[in-house]
Design a protein around this motif. Structure first.
Motif, short mmCIF file in Angstrom:
data_model
loop_
_atom_site.label_atom_id
_atom_site.label_comp_id
_atom_site.label_asym_id
_atom_site.label_seq_id
_atom_site.Cartn_x
_atom_site.Cartn_y
_atom_site.Cartn_z
N PRO A 93 0.81 -1.22 0.00
CA PRO A 93 0.00 0.00 0.00
C PRO A 93 0.84 1.27 0.00
CG PRO A 93 -0.96 -1.62 1.49
CD PRO A 93 0.37 -2.16 1.06
N THR A 118 -1.29 -9.43 -5.15
CA THR A 118 -0.39 -8.28 -4.99
C THR A 118 -0.57 -7.27 -6.11
OG1 THR A 118 1.38 -9.48 -6.13
CG2 THR A 118 1.34 -9.61 -3.72
N VAL A 121 -3.37 -4.66 -5.55
CA VAL A 121 -3.05 -3.53 -4.69
C VAL A 121 -2.43 -2.41 -5.52
CG1 VAL A 121 -1.77 -2.76 -2.65
CG2 VAL A 121 -2.70 -5.08 -2.73
N TYR A 282 -0.81 -12.19 2.74
CA TYR A 282 -0.94 -12.35 1.29
C TYR A 282 -0.71 -13.80 0.86
CZ TYR A 282 -1.17 -7.31 0.71
OH TYR A 282 -1.56 -6.00 0.77
#
Length: 315
Positions: A93, A118, A121, A282
């Motif tokens: 993030p 991933t 994001v 994750y």
């Protein structure tokens, strides 16, 4: 802007001077590309432009890179064509937000990482056209700053764009990686590949992190193997419930692959040993999340995620 169908990247930025980032940086630099390696820890960067990045094991080389920097905000000064993100997924993030501050059309960002989703994001901040996902098939660990041990390397690696309009650019990046020695193929099946690798990570990483065992030790301990085996079956059930095509012989192939992994410490164990946060959310956390979506119970994944979180709480 360069035509996506004839995209020939020249300058690369790599965010993260851990083992994964050092490997891709060294290969790209060896191939004659301008490479800027970025990390917030100056000590990890210092040898990369002087002594060079050392890679030992399945691949062997010492290679300097063009530039280093300690802030993502400095990357626009190098005008990269492609940014590889190789940091732990838990930092995504912040990384995505930083890139968003200078991102422009024609700059591509590749998630060159472990973990499920991933790339999403990054896409939430940068848009799907700019983002690509890769599956990397080497095992590695950091022996010291810009010094990597690579016990196995099983090319090819794979890359796919999130937006079909960027397929030509993805092929161009794959060709650049292949030309410098990291054989990479463009695919239209990256999600299944991510999940196939994700199952392996979810079964080996947390078990080794909690027990302190290497992959070989875990697979050869009959009691610990029962946990690994149960995790594989649970993860496969979640994947199938979410219509992820792992392949009909995935289970025996996964067990065989892990049995042949060798006396290697997976990254999650090394993170715990070195007092770093892990990527558990994750990896196993995603199987828990997707299990809830599809009504599949995931007691093994919940337990391993909780135990690793407990270890992290002491850091």
């Amino acid at each position: 802007m360069t035509d996506k169908q004839s995209f020939v990247p020249k300058t690369f930025a790599v965010i993260g001077a851990g083992p994964v980032g050092c490997i891709v940086s060294a290969f790209l630099a060896k191939g004659g590309h301008e490479v800027v390696l970025c990390d917030v820890v100056p000590d990890l960067l210092e040898p990369a432009t002087k002594r060079g990045i050392i890679i030992e094991g399945a691949e062997n080389m010492t290679q300097t890179v063009s530039h280093t920097c300690t802030s993502i905000d400095a990357l626009p000064g190098y005008n990269p064509d492609v940014i590889f993100v190789t940091v732990k997924a838990n930092a995504l993030p912040l990384i995505a937000s930083a890139i968003e501050g200078f991102h422009n059309k024609g700059l591509y960002v590749v998630s060159w990482q472990n973990g499920i989703d991933t790339e999403l994001v990054l896409a939430n901040s940068l848009g799907r056209e700019a983002v690509m996902r890769a599956v990397v098939n080497y095992g590695c660990g950091l022996a010291g700053p810009a010094h990597v041990k690579i016990p196995f390397h099983h090319p090819p690696h794979y890359i796919q764009e999130l937006n079909p309009e960027s397929a030509g650019a993805a092929r161009g990046i794959a060709q650049a990686l292949t030309d410098c020695g990291l054989t990479t193929r463009h695919t239209d099946n990256i999600i299944a590949m991510v999940w196939r690798k994700g199952v392996l990570n979810a079964c080996m990483n947390p078990v080794c992190a909690v027990t302190g065992l290497t992959m070989s030790q875990a697979m050869n301990d009959p009691i610990i193997f029962n946990i690994v085996d149960a995790l594989v079956k649970e993860c496969v059930k979640v994947a199938r419930a979410n219509e992820i095509l792992l392949g009909w012989e995935y289970y025996p192939n996964a067990i065989e692959y892990m049995r042949n992994a060798g006396n290697h410490k997976p990254s999650m164990l090394m993170d715990i040993e070195n007092g770093r946060r892990t990527e558990i959310d994750y990896i196993n956390g995603k199987f828990v999340e997707y299990g809830r979506r599809s009504g599949i119970e995931t007691p093994y994944n919940i337990t391993l995620q909780s135990l690793v979180k407990g270890l992290e709480s002491r850091l």
